[in-house]
Scaffold this active site. Structure first.
Site, PDB file in Angstrom:
ATOM      1  N   TYR A   1       0.831  -1.209   0.000  1.00 39.30           N
ATOM      2  CA  TYR A   1       0.000   0.000   0.000  1.00 39.30           C
ATOM      3  C   TYR A   1       0.869   1.264   0.000  1.00 39.30           C
ATOM      4  CZ  TYR A   1      -4.260  -2.610   0.133  1.00 39.30           C
ATOM      5  OH  TYR A   1      -5.285  -3.440  -0.222  1.00 39.30           O
TER       6      TYR A   1
ATOM      7  N   ASP B   1      -8.514   5.566  -4.937  1.00 40.22           N
ATOM      8  CA  ASP B   1      -7.394   6.477  -5.228  1.00 40.22           C
ATOM      9  C   ASP B   1      -7.721   7.958  -5.043  1.00 40.22           C
ATOM     10  OD1 ASP B   1      -7.842   5.690  -8.771  1.00 40.22           O
ATOM     11  OD2 ASP B   1      -8.868   7.188  -7.547  1.00 40.22           O
TER      12      ASP B   1
ATOM     13  N   HIS C   1     -15.446   1.074  -1.653  1.00 39.58           N
ATOM     14  CA  HIS C   1     -14.349   0.262  -1.107  1.00 39.58           C
ATOM     15  C   HIS C   1     -13.366   1.078  -0.295  1.00 39.58           C
ATOM     16  CE1 HIS C   1     -15.207  -2.835  -4.494  1.00 39.58           C
ATOM     17  NE2 HIS C   1     -16.021  -2.961  -3.474  1.00 39.58           N
TER      18      HIS C   1
END
Ligand code: BV8
Length: 239
Positions: free
Chosen positions: A66, A104, A119
């Site tokens: 991540y 994002d 999400h």
């Protein structure tokens, strides 16, 4: 294609619009998709890392992934596809809902407002001990895994495989899909549930289904309109 574009432009002129996006809309911003050729990181597939079990067994490895992804996303700019959706919302306040599977934040960076994030958000962290959640845009992270001031380990506030979607976001998405006159699925492989099920909710509620994707997807069978091509080229032509 021109005739199809004109047809979709027509149906976007009235009624309630839902835009439903996946990783493909960020591909032209050089953020890797999950299932495209560039979707792998080192030799791990996202499905093997984006799980609570993977985090449980090796929080540092999951955080390395991540942290790498945050670095990519931090450098990414919204592309004409993101900008077109922000403009579509500005032109149709009150009858446009953007539902995204992406974590994002590029839709907000492009000017989209009130985005329904199914999400989660890669820029938010949650403590696995005390549950405290907050924004963190540090790139790269100072410590992997990052720790909460309570001493607990922080995780990305995103939905991993096997985890429930945020209740409020999911309910908003289902409600919008059920009331849509036009439902545009953009850059999604439509294989991850329950998000992918929104296409059928919209179809069965009588919406016109539009797909924007260079490749075929299982949702194509539900669509009256298939615009075969990249979102960054097609979406600006729709507004
Ligand atoms: C849950 C966050 C329930 C992490 C993600 C069998 C049947 C039904 C469900 C399941 C099943 N087996 C397992 C499940 C459940 C599972 C699931 O659906 N698995 C799939 C793989 C089969 N779902 C879950 O686990 C969900 N939770 O079901 O909980 C539950 C019930 C009770 C108790 C507890 C739980 C949670 C799913 C969320 C997982 N998290 N992301 C992270 O991001 O790191 S999902 C991940 O994949 C992304 O978030 C993304 O949303 C999602 C889908 O990917 P896409 O966005 O579609 O991207 P993809 O790469 O796949 O496709 C890109 C597309 O773009 C392609 O079509 C490509 O052609 C196109 N494209 C490329 N370039 C362009 C383009 N399009 C336009 N323009 C371009 N330029």
């Amino acid at each position: 294609m021109e005739r199809l574009i004109e047809g979709v432009r027509q149906i976007l002129r009235a009624g309630r619009i839902v835009a439903f996006t996946g990783a493909g809309i960020s591909a032209e911003s050089h953020v890797p998709t999950f299932r495209g050729g560039d979707g792998l990181w080192r030799n791990y597939s996202p499905e093997s890392l984006a799980t609570a079990e993977a985090f449980e067994s090796d929080p540092r490895l999951v955080w390395e992934w991540y942290d790498w992804l945050r670095g990519l996303i931090h450098a990414a700019q919204p592309n004409p596809g993101h900008l077109a959706l922000a403009e579509l919302q500005q032109k149709n306040p009150g009858r446009f809902t953007l539902v995204t599977q992406n974590i994002d934040g590029l839709h907000e960076k492009a000017g989209s407002r009130d985005v329904v994030k199914l999400h989660g958000d890669i820029w938010r962290l949650r403590c696995t001990t005390c549950g405290r959640e907050g924004r963190n845009e540090q790139v790269p992270m100072e410590h992997l895994p990052p720790l909460c001031r309570c001493g607990g380990t922080l995780r990305p506030a995103i939905v991993w495989f096997g985890e429930m979607l945020p209740e409020d976001s999911w309910m908003r998405a289902v409600d919008a899909a059920g009331r849509a006159d036009v439902f545009v699925a953009i850059g999604t492989s439509a294989v991850v549930y329950p998000a992918a099920g929104l296409v059928r909710v919209a179809r069965e509620s009588g919406a016109q289904i539009v797909i924007v994707n260079p490749d075929p997807t299982p949702a194509d069978q539900l669509a009256q309109w298939i615009l075969r091509g990249p979102a960054g080229e097609i979406l600006p032509r729709l507004i």
